[in-house]
Scaffold this motif. Structure first.
Motif, PDB file in Angstrom:
ATOM      1  N   SER A   1     -32.232  49.830  30.774  1.00 37.99           N
ATOM      2  CA  SER A   1     -32.789  48.723  31.555  1.00 37.99           C
ATOM      3  C   SER A   1     -32.500  48.885  33.044  1.00 37.99           C
ATOM      4  CB  SER A   1     -32.263  47.381  31.046  1.00 37.99           C
ATOM      5  OG  SER A   1     -30.888  47.224  31.327  1.00 37.99           O
ATOM      6  N   GLN A   2     -31.360  49.471  33.383  1.00 39.57           N
ATOM      7  CA  GLN A   2     -31.051  49.691  34.794  1.00 39.57           C
ATOM      8  C   GLN A   2     -31.967  50.762  35.386  1.00 39.57           C
ATOM      9  OE1 GLN A   2     -28.767  47.358  36.348  1.00 39.57           O
ATOM     10  NE2 GLN A   2     -29.516  46.706  34.346  1.00 39.57           N
ATOM     11  N   ALA A   3     -32.317  51.758  34.588  1.00 43.32           N
ATOM     12  CA  ALA A   3     -33.286  52.764  35.039  1.00 43.32           C
ATOM     13  C   ALA A   3     -34.646  52.110  35.282  1.00 43.32           C
ATOM     14  CB  ALA A   3     -33.403  53.884  34.014  1.00 43.32           C
ATOM     15  N   ILE A   4     -35.043  51.228  34.375  1.00 39.13           N
ATOM     16  CA  ILE A   4     -36.310  50.513  34.547  1.00 39.13           C
ATOM     17  C   ILE A   4     -36.263  49.673  35.818  1.00 39.13           C
ATOM     18  CG2 ILE A   4     -37.815  48.729  33.572  1.00 39.13           C
ATOM     19  CD1 ILE A   4     -36.882  49.783  30.761  1.00 39.13           C
ATOM     20  N   ARG A   5     -35.163  48.988  36.039  1.00 37.10           N
ATOM     21  CA  ARG A   5     -35.038  48.164  37.242  1.00 37.10           C
ATOM     22  C   ARG A   5     -35.141  49.022  38.506  1.00 37.10           C
ATOM     23  NH1 ARG A   5     -30.753  43.522  37.342  1.00 37.10           N
ATOM     24  NH2 ARG A   5     -32.149  42.994  39.051  1.00 37.10           N
TER      25      ARG A   5
ATOM     26  N   GLN B   1     -43.297  45.385  32.177  1.00 38.92           N
ATOM     27  CA  GLN B   1     -43.786  46.640  32.750  1.00 38.92           C
ATOM     28  C   GLN B   1     -43.301  47.826  31.912  1.00 38.92           C
ATOM     29  OE1 GLN B   1     -45.933  46.750  35.482  1.00 38.92           O
ATOM     30  NE2 GLN B   1     -45.870  44.555  35.061  1.00 38.92           N
ATOM     31  N   HIS B   2     -44.210  48.738  31.642  1.00 40.97           N
ATOM     32  CA  HIS B   2     -43.875  49.967  30.912  1.00 40.97           C
ATOM     33  C   HIS B   2     -43.957  51.147  31.866  1.00 40.97           C
ATOM     34  CE1 HIS B   2     -43.890  48.526  26.706  1.00 40.97           C
ATOM     35  NE2 HIS B   2     -44.724  47.610  27.185  1.00 40.97           N
ATOM     36  N   PHE B   3     -43.007  52.054  31.754  1.00 46.77           N
ATOM     37  CA  PHE B   3     -43.001  53.283  32.538  1.00 46.77           C
ATOM     38  C   PHE B   3     -42.989  54.441  31.553  1.00 46.77           C
ATOM     39  CE2 PHE B   3     -41.198  50.111  35.336  1.00 46.77           C
ATOM     40  CZ  PHE B   3     -41.879  50.348  36.524  1.00 46.77           C
ATOM     41  N   GLY B   4     -44.125  55.120  31.468  1.00 45.51           N
ATOM     42  CA  GLY B   4     -44.228  56.228  30.523  1.00 45.51           C
ATOM     43  C   GLY B   4     -43.893  55.756  29.118  1.00 45.51           C
ATOM     44  N   PRO B   5     -43.109  56.549  28.387  1.00 42.33           N
ATOM     45  CA  PRO B   5     -42.797  56.175  27.001  1.00 42.33           C
ATOM     46  C   PRO B   5     -41.651  55.170  26.866  1.00 42.33           C
ATOM     47  CG  PRO B   5     -41.791  58.274  27.525  1.00 42.33           C
ATOM     48  CD  PRO B   5     -42.601  57.875  28.733  1.00 42.33           C
TER      49      PRO B   5
END
Length: 170
Positions: free
Chosen positions: A142-146, A30-34
């Motif tokens: 990675s924790q922000a992505i999670r 999964q991608h979130f923005g840039p």
């Protein structure tokens, strides 16, 4: 015993794995923005370790599949299971060499394979620090992505440092 800087890198890797525990292959792409995706982060750190500790030292590239995640490459969304498998192969092979280093060797430089007779400007010790700090940078990412994926009860702080990798003088 590995040199203390090597032990810190090895501990950091265990924290990296702990921080990504329970991420599914579907979530990892999964991608979130840039932002990069988690599978890319795994491959990216594997690519750095492969370059620093295997390719530059031994002249081989055992996991070319991670090169799509190397610095300067176009954005990619690799398969998580493939990236973890390569990461494990690379870190195991890297440790075979890293565990032999002493303080004197950490002050030496690895050759630049693309420029015969020239050496990288950073010594091995500095590259160990760079790699360790690079892990922590991407672990935070990675924790922000999670969090964006809706994960709860994430690791909130550095784990068992005092037990697994306490300060030790050289």
């Amino acid at each position: 015993m590995p040199h203390p800087l090597v032990s810190q890198l090895q501990f950091t890797r265990t924290e990296f794995e702990r921080g990504l525990r329970d991420v599914t292959p579907e979530e990892a792409i999964q991608h979130f923005g840039p932002m990069n995706c988690i599978s890319w982060i795994v491959g990216h750190l594997a690519a750095q370790e492969q370059a620093y500790w295997i390719t530059h030292v031994q002249g081989i590239t055992p996991a070319p599949e991670v090169l799509v995640c190397a610095s300067g490459q176009p954005a990619s969304t690799p398969n998580l299971d493939e990236m973890w498998a390569a990461w494990h192969r690379i870190t195991d092979q890297a440790d075979t060499w890293l565990n032999t280093l002493d303080a004197t060797q950490l002050e030496t430089h690895t050759p630049q394979l693309d420029k015969p007779g020239e050496f990288h400007r950073e010594n091995i010790g500095t590259r160990l620090l760079r790699t360790t700090y690079h892990y922590w940078f991407h672990l935070g990412e990675s924790q922000a992505i999670r969090q964006l994926l809706g994960h709860k009860d994430l690791p909130g702080f550095v784990g068992a440092l005092g037990e697994k990798a306490p300060y030790t003088p050289e």
